[in-house]
Design a protein around this motif. Structure first.
Motif, mmCIF file in Angstrom:
data_model
loop_
_atom_site.group_PDB
_atom_site.id
_atom_site.type_symbol
_atom_site.label_atom_id
_atom_site.label_comp_id
_atom_site.label_asym_id
_atom_site.label_seq_id
_atom_site.Cartn_x
_atom_site.Cartn_y
_atom_site.Cartn_z
ATOM 1 N N PRO A 1 4.195 -20.412 19.318
ATOM 2 C CA PRO A 1 4.017 -20.136 20.973
ATOM 3 C C PRO A 1 4.816 -19.024 21.581
ATOM 4 O O PRO A 1 5.993 -18.882 21.166
ATOM 5 N N GLY A 2 4.155 -18.512 22.447
ATOM 6 C CA GLY A 2 4.551 -17.179 23.123
ATOM 7 C C GLY A 2 4.626 -15.948 22.516
ATOM 8 O O GLY A 2 5.077 -14.901 22.908
ATOM 9 N N PHE A 3 4.286 -15.764 20.932
ATOM 10 C CA PHE A 3 4.148 -14.520 20.218
ATOM 11 C C PHE A 3 3.512 -13.785 20.642
ATOM 12 O O PHE A 3 2.219 -14.155 21.030
ATOM 13 N N PRO A 4 3.429 -12.506 20.740
ATOM 14 C CA PRO A 4 2.467 -11.478 21.268
ATOM 15 C C PRO A 4 1.482 -11.393 19.932
ATOM 16 O O PRO A 4 1.839 -11.741 18.917
ATOM 17 N N ILE B 1 11.111 -25.202 18.603
ATOM 18 C CA ILE B 1 10.173 -25.153 19.659
ATOM 19 C C ILE B 1 9.129 -25.707 19.327
ATOM 20 O O ILE B 1 8.159 -26.028 20.331
ATOM 21 N N PHE C 1 20.564 -19.211 26.935
ATOM 22 C CA PHE C 1 19.393 -19.298 27.850
ATOM 23 C C PHE C 1 19.882 -19.524 29.408
ATOM 24 O O PHE C 1 18.892 -20.349 30.063
ATOM 25 N N PHE D 1 19.774 -14.133 27.068
ATOM 26 C CA PHE D 1 18.375 -14.119 26.849
ATOM 27 C C PHE D 1 17.534 -12.929 27.845
ATOM 28 O O PHE D 1 16.322 -12.731 27.656
ATOM 29 N N HIS D 2 18.207 -12.546 28.992
ATOM 30 C CA HIS D 2 17.511 -11.697 29.682
ATOM 31 C C HIS D 2 17.277 -10.367 28.838
ATOM 32 O O HIS D 2 16.497 -9.437 29.066
ATOM 33 N N SER E 1 14.922 -11.261 24.927
ATOM 34 C CA SER E 1 13.984 -12.241 25.248
ATOM 35 C C SER E 1 13.148 -12.994 24.199
ATOM 36 O O SER E 1 12.501 -12.572 23.251
ATOM 37 N N ALA E 2 13.221 -14.336 24.197
ATOM 38 C CA ALA E 2 12.458 -15.049 23.155
ATOM 39 C C ALA E 2 11.031 -14.767 23.428
ATOM 40 O O ALA E 2 10.436 -14.624 24.720
ATOM 41 N N PRO E 3 10.114 -14.698 22.478
ATOM 42 C CA PRO E 3 10.253 -15.248 21.098
ATOM 43 C C PRO E 3 10.844 -14.102 19.958
ATOM 44 O O PRO E 3 11.332 -14.335 18.970
ATOM 45 N N LEU E 4 10.701 -12.903 20.818
ATOM 46 C CA LEU E 4 11.000 -11.803 19.659
ATOM 47 C C LEU E 4 12.828 -11.525 19.714
ATOM 48 O O LEU E 4 13.156 -10.698 18.730
ATOM 49 N N ASP F 1 13.866 -7.035 24.241
ATOM 50 C CA ASP F 1 13.131 -6.646 25.164
ATOM 51 C C ASP F 1 12.415 -5.282 25.343
ATOM 52 O O ASP F 1 11.630 -4.968 26.403
#
Lengths: 281, 332
Positions: free
Chosen positions: B40-43, B181, B199, B206-207, B210-213, B216
């Protein structure tokens, strides 16, 4: 028959064929990139271009009606906080122009704005209907299916705007960051991060919808620009000013701050500056 | 005159026909493949217009990664400083080679910008200064490059493209946290506490991570120093020459972070505990510090020992054993 044994009519035919074949690679069509029926491969215009309207939203960053000077400008808000602005990132969604007669055109389902990246501060919807536009509406932030984990494409920008799952998930509506001079005479960081906060203390959603009247502007076959300001000073201004001293350096877990910013934001932040037309032909 | 005209006509006919016919290729281009990251959320793995992923290209990149032939004197390969068991990092101060294909900012100071192909061009031409004559003299490599890229002459871009293809397969997304997750496992109470600190603005990791990598793709000044004695300490300033960029460094990924010490651009911290202690009490407030650095005027986020331990426990959930032992990434 000539000396090489080719009859004149044959020679003429060969020449015609070769010219035809050379020219047959050149396509005719509409060469105006603004037209609905623009053909990228067309090299010669055949007069068929069909030009409709474009709608463009130009977002301008302001502080108390002056252009924002990102990173360098010094400002004082209505709570007497002296501050600088270093980063402003935000989403608007459901950006829609409403025509007389009930027609509407959605300019964008959602859009990410970065005050440091001019290319993100303008968006255009091509080939829309012509007519009289009464108003522009949009949502600050996002609602419904857009504002949940992983709803937007996993680009760097959207990943970096994620609002963590333990605080409700979805996306930051806005990151507005910089430094302010504290009462202790020290420079403090501030992070006005807005988003839907859900935790054990309750749920607060600072999203809001705004309508900016356009008074029946008649839009023909032009690119119709709507310049809208986000005036950062407005976030601090209202019945109760937003005081950075009160809310500290981060407000993501602060329901009261989220609610106050929503209230201030609905009144004094977004303003229509002007409209103008750009020719398309 | 008539003969000449006839010849011109025939030539024109030929030219007219050939202008519309695509040139024939000299060899067969290998079938393209796609790398799927099902998390989930991976580019999506980025595509490059000139460098389609193929099995042969990936295999060639893998061979090159482990081969000191990239070094003009044959002294080191990529793998000399990037060990798989340490998430392709080492005790040297190097950024780990994990999920790097998704980046568009490379090196600690962000001086290489663009795609992983651009980063590999830098590695081949500037870092290694690869002697292409050695590759072109190798019948083995000549055959492999011909198979992968349909070329008879190996150029630096072909070397870079092959490496880039291998990098795009070096993806970690199966740590305990990833399984959590995906609802395949649960975290302990302490790890959950660490997750909340990570988080939220309690730890505010987290800022930037940033998940999932857990990065940022940006540069930040985190208040590590106020003076920048070496060129390496100046960070992004080296790129822009803007004093506001002094001390800004690329956010490193936290995937497998328990294995990738020493930490920071100068390797000043040996352990995760030292890093968290810095962010709790050691941050130096200054003009260039990133606004995201909460409580910088008080030295940092002031986590207590229990919260520090919880955060360390959470960071250990980012260790991906399957990545560290993936046979497809090992020395061929």
């Amino acid at each position: 028959m000539n000396k090489i044994g080719i009859a004149r009519p044959t020679l003429m035919a060969l020449l015609s064929i070769s010219i035809f074949q050379l020219s047959s690679c050149k396509e005719k069509g509409c060469t105006n990139p603004n037209a609905v029926n623009y053909e990228e491969s067309a090299e010669k215009d055949d007069g068929s271009c069909d030009i409709k309207s474009y709608l463009t939203l130009d977002l301008k960053m302001k502080v108390a009606d002056e252009d924002l000077e990102l990173g360098t400008g010094s400002y004082t808000n209505s709570a007497a906080n002296a501050y600088k602005v270093e980063r402003v990132l935000f989403y608007l969604s459901e950006i829609t122009a409403h025509y007389q007669g009930g027609l509407s055109e959605e300019i964008a389902e959602y859009h990410y704005f970065d005050a440091s990246a001019p290319a993100t501060m303008t968006l255009t919807k091509k080939h829309v209907a012509q007519g009289k536009i009464d108003s522009l509406t949009f949502v600050f932030g996002m609602r419904g299916d857009l504002n949940k984990d992983y709803a937007l494409p996993a680009t760097t920008e959207h990943i970096n705007m994620q609002w963590p799952t333990p605080m409700g998930g979805g996306y930051h509506y806005m990151k507005f960051e910089g430094k302010f001079l504290g009462l202790d005479a020290e420079m403090h960081n501030y992070n006005i991060h807005m988003g839907r906060l859900v935790n054990s203390m309750g749920s607060t959603d600072p999203m809001f919808t705004l309508t900016l009247p356009l008074d029946g502007k008649d839009v023909g076959a032009v690119n119709f620009h709507m310049e809208v300001a986000m005036d950062l000073d407005g976030w601090f201004t209202g019945e109760k000013p937003y005081n950075m001293e009160d809310y500290g350096e981060g407000i993501m877990m602060n329901h009261e701050a989220q609610a106050l910013l929503r209230k201030n934001g609905m009144n004094d932040v977004f303003k229509l500056i002007k409209t103008w037309e750009e020719r398309l032909d | 005159m008539g003969r000449a005209l006839g010849l011109v006509a025939i030539l024109a006919l030929f030219t007219g026909l050939s202008a519309c016919i695509p040139p024939e290729t000299e060899c067969e281009t290998p079938m393209p493949v796609t790398i799927e990251v099902n998390h989930p959320g991976f580019p999506k793995v980025p595509e490059h217009p000139e460098n389609q992923l193929t099995d042969k290209g990936i295999a060639l990149g893998r061979k090159l990664y482990y081969d000191p032939i990239l070094h003009p004197e044959g002294k080191q390969s990529c793998s000399s400083c990037h060990l798989q068991e340490k998430s392709f990092s080492s005790d040297a101060i190097v950024l780990p080679h994990v999920n790097l294909g998704f980046d568009h900012l490379y090196l600690w100071n962000g001086s290489i910008q663009g795609s992983i192909e651009d980063a590999m061009m830098f590695e081949v031409n500037e870092f290694f200064k690869t002697d292409l004559a050695k590759l072109n003299a190798s019948t083995d490599y000549m055959a492999l490059f011909k198979d992968a890229f349909c070329v008879d002459q190996i150029e630096s871009k072909h070397v870079a493209y092959a490496l880039a293809q291998f990098f795009k397969t070096m993806n970690s997304y199966n740590a305990k946290y990833d399984q959590y997750i995906r609802k395949e496992t649960t975290l302990t109470t302490e790890e959950r506490r660490g997750e909340l600190i990570f988080f939220s603005e309690l730890g505010d990791c987290f800022h930037c991570h940033s998940a999932p990598l857990f990065k940022d793709n940006l540069v930040h000044n985190t208040g590590l120093m106020v003076e920048y004695p070496t060129e390496h300490d100046k960070g992004y300033y080296v790129v822009t020459k803007n004093p506001a960029d002094l001390g800004k460094f690329k956010t490193p990924t936290l995937r497998n972070v328990a294995l990738t010490g020493p930490y920071m651009h100068d390797g000043r911290f040996e352990t995760l505990e030292e890093v968290i202690d810095f962010y709790s009490y050691g941050v130096i407030n200054q003009d260039n510090i990133d606004p995201l650095m909460k409580q910088a005027h008080k030295g940092g986020v002031a986590l207590d020992p229990d919260d520090m331990a919880a955060l360390v426990a959470f960071l250990h959930t980012l260790t991906d054993e399957s990545f560290l032992t993936n046979p497809d990434l090992s020395r061929p």
